[in-house]
Design an enzyme around this catalytic site. Sequence first.
Site, PDB file in Angstrom:
ATOM      1  N   TYR A  96       1.886   3.929  12.623  1.00  0.00           N
ATOM      2  CA  TYR A  96       1.493   3.772  11.220  1.00  0.00           C
ATOM      3  C   TYR A  96       0.007   3.476  11.053  1.00  0.00           C
ATOM      4  O   TYR A  96      -0.702   3.264  12.028  1.00  0.00           O
ATOM      5  CB  TYR A  96       2.365   2.784  10.470  1.00  0.00           C
ATOM      6  CG  TYR A  96       2.519   1.360  10.945  1.00  0.00           C
ATOM      7  CD1 TYR A  96       1.646   0.725  11.807  1.00  0.00           C
ATOM      8  CD2 TYR A  96       3.609   0.613  10.483  1.00  0.00           C
ATOM      9  CE1 TYR A  96       1.822  -0.584  12.194  1.00  0.00           C
ATOM     10  CE2 TYR A  96       3.796  -0.709  10.861  1.00  0.00           C
ATOM     11  CZ  TYR A  96       2.899  -1.301  11.722  1.00  0.00           C
ATOM     12  OH  TYR A  96       3.091  -2.609  12.086  1.00  0.00           O
ATOM     13  N   GLU A  97      -0.450   3.522   9.798  1.00  0.00           N
ATOM     14  CA  GLU A  97      -1.883   3.457   9.457  1.00  0.00           C
ATOM     15  C   GLU A  97      -2.657   4.613  10.078  1.00  0.00           C
ATOM     16  O   GLU A  97      -3.825   4.482  10.429  1.00  0.00           O
ATOM     17  CB  GLU A  97      -2.488   2.125   9.895  1.00  0.00           C
ATOM     18  CG  GLU A  97      -2.137   0.952   9.015  1.00  0.00           C
ATOM     19  CD  GLU A  97      -2.748   1.057   7.626  1.00  0.00           C
ATOM     20  OE1 GLU A  97      -3.815   1.685   7.484  1.00  0.00           O
ATOM     21  OE2 GLU A  97      -2.155   0.523   6.684  1.00  0.00           O
ATOM     22  N   GLY A  98      -2.004   5.757  10.212  1.00  0.00           N
ATOM     23  CA  GLY A  98      -2.612   6.910  10.861  1.00  0.00           C
ATOM     24  C   GLY A  98      -2.294   6.889  12.338  1.00  0.00           C
ATOM     25  O   GLY A  98      -2.692   5.969  13.052  1.00  0.00           O
TER      26      GLY A  98
ATOM     27  N   MET B 219       0.869  -1.173   0.000  1.00  0.00           N
ATOM     28  CA  MET B 219       0.000   0.000   0.000  1.00  0.00           C
ATOM     29  C   MET B 219       0.904   1.221   0.000  1.00  0.00           C
ATOM     30  O   MET B 219       1.620   1.469   0.976  1.00  0.00           O
ATOM     31  CB  MET B 219      -0.895  -0.034   1.237  1.00  0.00           C
ATOM     32  CG  MET B 219      -1.906   1.067   1.328  1.00  0.00           C
ATOM     33  SD  MET B 219      -3.109   0.759   2.662  1.00  0.00           S
ATOM     34  CE  MET B 219      -2.061   0.676   4.104  1.00  0.00           C
TER      35      MET B 219
ATOM     36  N   GLN C  18      -6.311   9.008  14.709  1.00  0.00           N
ATOM     37  CA  GLN C  18      -7.475   8.145  14.930  1.00  0.00           C
ATOM     38  C   GLN C  18      -8.459   8.817  15.891  1.00  0.00           C
ATOM     39  O   GLN C  18      -9.684   8.741  15.700  1.00  0.00           O
ATOM     40  CB  GLN C  18      -7.044   6.789  15.502  1.00  0.00           C
ATOM     41  CG  GLN C  18      -6.062   6.010  14.654  1.00  0.00           C
ATOM     42  CD  GLN C  18      -6.577   5.712  13.263  1.00  0.00           C
ATOM     43  OE1 GLN C  18      -7.757   5.447  13.077  1.00  0.00           O
ATOM     44  NE2 GLN C  18      -5.695   5.753  12.291  1.00  0.00           N
TER      45      GLN C  18
END
Length: 594
Positions: free
Chosen positions: A441-443, A164, A448
Amino acid sequence: MADYRAPRDDMDFVLHDVFNVAADWELAPELAEMMDVETAGAILDEGAKVAENLVAPLAREADEEGVKFEDGAVTTPKGYKENFRQLAEGGWVGVTANPEFGGMGLPKSLSAQYEEMLCSADIAFSLYPGLTSGAIMAIDSHGSDELKNHYLPRMVSGEWTGTMCLTEPHAGTDLGIIKSKAIPSEDGSFEISGTKIFITGGEHDLADNIVHLVLAKLPDAPAGTKGISLFVVPKFLSDAEGNLTERNAVSCGSIEHKMGIHGSATCVMNFDGAKGWLVGEPHRGLPAMFTMMNYERLGVGIQGLGAAERSYQNALEYAKDRIQGRGAKATRNDSAEADSILVHGDVRRMLLTMKALTEGGRAFSTWVGQQLDRSKYSQDDAVREKADAMVALLTPVAKAFLTDTGLESTIHGQQVFGGHGYVREWGQEQLVRDTRIAQIYEGTNGIQALDLLGRKVGGSRGELLKPFVEEIATFLQGIAGNSNWAKEAETLQKSLQDLTSISEELLQKAATDENLVNSVAVEYLHLVGYISYGYMWLRMAVAAEQKQAEKPYLASKIKTARFYFARIMPRTHALLGAIKDGSESLYLHDDEQF
């Protein structure tokens, strides 16, 4: 480090005694013929063997060796390539993938248990199949039939892996300012140019090909996130039969040297006019990517959960074996010269905190997985609509709260070990290092929290919060006659009322205080997290009482529920106090006063 043992009894208890997920499977035509309690158990038993016997034994050596980068190529740690091949041959790369393309098609509530086991075994290794699974989902959901038929069978089989590619050197959370470009070609493909950073598994030696999902902008793209498109860009091009032909114009420029997850290659990827194909509609790349991100964010949360479980197992074994000091007269062993550190109150506090957060987290991740399943498979419009709302609300909580409490649990485990937790010999410090990235990571978890309070609760004017509150309230009404848990039910009811009240107050005040949401979002997310875990623990406690006669080990579950409400749930009071302060104390300082 203690040998990892998958908590299969607890997984079965949560799946079947607490959430009765099989009832959902029976109502879904896509699942009814392939999934039942016995089949689910057999799958997880095999998954446990993979995690315990194949993956876990290499985790420490892989961390010490790390990945190597030379002349644009990445070599993974010794044994990773062989293990990945065995994993792929067993069908474990495509556990949730569409059976049409060779996947198992497991519901998320079930696959979440396997993901936890793999993360407990080795987070770094788990990232390679994990990112591939997410890429598979995005292509299956939004790609053309041609793209799906060409790429998915080979990705599901593990012959090819996926990535990704979102972040750029100047654009992390703010993807609307990415600079990567996609120029249309006459043959219907696109020339992709740009640099992406922090790409997990961007280059490695585990598979024959790597399929990158790349966000880029077309020449006519509108400004901001509405101008982002999604493209499949393979490392190697291939003919109609899938045979690899020439190397595409995509390369790894370097790898990052990191605090943890040393066995995972984190790459800088350069696209220099690389050939790519559009996934979905032009300028609709971000919504397409979010299809996989709900699943991926739960997956990242499960990384925290997996590490917490491993930490608890390690610390418990050490605490039982470590003979040090004397307990109180009521607990000491007078026939020995010293007692195990398990007799000491502070050690018990840390172990029980880890146990409560980990088992509560397992129930929570399963519950969120159940909502994802209902959203995807339910034939009832009302059930699906409610599940959609719950997924939207709980996804940021799942990512952030599971990883925040996961790190807390690994640090508690390290503290139980004392000095042995800080040195390499026992392996505990690796869990602390590996888990830390999951909060980033992943925001990041702060992002969040903004998503939860600003976009989900604030953006819906509180509507997305209502199904959550109503479900817990309905459960509390259902156990109103259970005097064994009256005190805990009252505590949860009061917390739910506090959440509703503070949410309404924040919605009102945010209209005049533009700094408010950003100032209290993290505390608000944690408040929702502890209330969610309280709901999980009360559900587990009631179910455990009903099943204790046939499953004596559940006596521990009941006692841990008492501990959660007595020692962890009170954290909500401090969070409410901080939220009520609003933005005032954060903005007293001028910039130069920091």
